[in-house]
Design a protein around this motif. Structure first.
Motif, PDB file in Angstrom:
ATOM      1  N   ILE A   1      -0.037  -2.925   2.837  1.00 39.62           N
ATOM      2  CA  ILE A   1       0.131  -4.283   3.350  1.00 39.62           C
ATOM      3  C   ILE A   1       0.294  -5.246   2.172  1.00 39.62           C
ATOM      4  N   LEU A   2       0.806  -6.413   2.486  1.00 43.97           N
ATOM      5  CA  LEU A   2       0.871  -7.504   1.520  1.00 43.97           C
ATOM      6  C   LEU A   2       0.973  -8.807   2.287  1.00 43.97           C
ATOM      7  N   HIS A   3       0.727  -9.890   1.614  1.00 48.87           N
ATOM      8  CA  HIS A   3       0.913 -11.223   2.167  1.00 48.87           C
ATOM      9  C   HIS A   3       2.036 -11.870   1.375  1.00 48.87           C
ATOM     10  N   ALA A   4       3.096 -12.236   2.057  1.00 52.70           N
ATOM     11  CA  ALA A   4       4.303 -12.712   1.388  1.00 52.70           C
ATOM     12  C   ALA A   4       4.359 -14.231   1.316  1.00 52.70           C
ATOM     13  N   THR A   5       4.782 -14.727   0.165  1.00 44.78           N
ATOM     14  CA  THR A   5       5.162 -16.137   0.088  1.00 44.78           C
ATOM     15  C   THR A   5       6.568 -16.247   0.684  1.00 44.78           C
ATOM     16  N   GLU A   6       6.982 -17.454   0.978  1.00 44.56           N
ATOM     17  CA  GLU A   6       8.342 -17.654   1.487  1.00 44.56           C
ATOM     18  C   GLU A   6       9.372 -17.149   0.481  1.00 44.56           C
TER      19      GLU A   6
ATOM     20  N   ILE B   1      -7.632  -0.026  -0.520  1.00 40.88           N
ATOM     21  CA  ILE B   1      -8.813  -0.607   0.106  1.00 40.88           C
ATOM     22  C   ILE B   1      -9.302   0.275   1.253  1.00 40.88           C
ATOM     23  N   ASP B   2     -10.620   0.351   1.390  1.00 45.49           N
ATOM     24  CA  ASP B   2     -11.201   1.085   2.512  1.00 45.49           C
ATOM     25  C   ASP B   2     -10.773   0.435   3.811  1.00 45.49           C
ATOM     26  N   TRP B   3     -10.352   1.255   4.752  1.00 44.63           N
ATOM     27  CA  TRP B   3      -9.916   0.758   6.055  1.00 44.63           C
ATOM     28  C   TRP B   3     -10.093   1.888   7.046  1.00 44.63           C
ATOM     29  N   PRO B   4     -10.595   1.605   8.215  1.00 48.45           N
ATOM     30  CA  PRO B   4     -10.774   2.702   9.154  1.00 48.45           C
ATOM     31  C   PRO B   4      -9.434   3.260   9.625  1.00 48.45           C
ATOM     32  N   PRO B   5      -9.404   4.542  10.009  1.00 45.76           N
ATOM     33  CA  PRO B   5      -8.173   5.067  10.590  1.00 45.76           C
ATOM     34  C   PRO B   5      -7.678   4.137  11.696  1.00 45.76           C
TER      35      PRO B   5
ATOM     36  N   LYS C   1      -7.724   4.611   3.983  1.00 47.57           N
ATOM     37  CA  LYS C   1      -7.374   3.636   2.943  1.00 47.57           C
ATOM     38  C   LYS C   1      -6.065   2.962   3.328  1.00 47.57           C
ATOM     39  N   ARG C   2      -5.917   1.731   2.868  1.00 47.79           N
ATOM     40  CA  ARG C   2      -4.643   1.025   2.929  1.00 47.79           C
ATOM     41  C   ARG C   2      -4.298   0.581   1.530  1.00 47.79           C
TER      42      ARG C   2
END
Length: 156
Positions: free
Chosen positions: A124-129, A72-76, A85-86
């Protein structure tokens, strides 16, 4: 276990795995149906153009686990000052019949290898429990991210 890249033909699989992941995290079925109704048309063109990519693990031709990835585009940023990018990991799911066999770990290694191949140095990621222990064991850590629902509050 066979490894193959996601293809546009995997839209149903990704949608099913995404729903199951959120269902197991305690989300309501009506909300999940509404989510998938909007997710499917979002996903289809991204699978076709390759902006949503990832892997499927299959046993005897039957998909039993999968992972989605995006650059994904992401600023430095201080965490990645020379990158615009991330990597984003999403929709990692292992079917219940195949858990505790290292498939989640295998998918995460495939993800990290693919990001490296694409010269993406921060992800990055979003984790479930349920997923959090795996990610911590692989060296992932919590960040300072916060979230807010900006929709107007429902009137009583």
């Amino acid at each position: 276990m066979e490894v193959r890249p996601l293809t546009p033909d995997d839209v149903d699989l990704v949608c099913r795995h995404r729903e199951e992941m959120f269902r197991e995290a305690g989300r309501d079925d009506a909300v999940l149906r509404a989510m998938t109704e909007r997710f499917r048309p979002w996903l289809e063109p991204r699978l076709r153009d390759g902006s949503y990519f990832g892997f499927v693990l299959a046993e005897h031709g039957r998909a039993v686990a999968g992972i989605g990835l995006m650059a994904i585009d992401w600023p430095p940023h201080p965490a990645h000052p020379t990158q615009d990018k991330r990597g984003y990991v999403l929709n990692l799911y292992v079917e219940q019949s195949h858990r505790k066999q290292g498939l989640g770990r295998r998918l995460m290694q495939l993800a990290e290898d693919e990001f490296a191949r694409r010269d993406v140095q921060y992800a990055i990621l979003h984790a479930t429990e349920m997923g959090r222990p795996l990610y911590v064991a692989l060296g992932w850590h919590a960040t300072t991210e916060m979230a807010k629902d900006l929709r107007p509050a429902a009137c009583p």
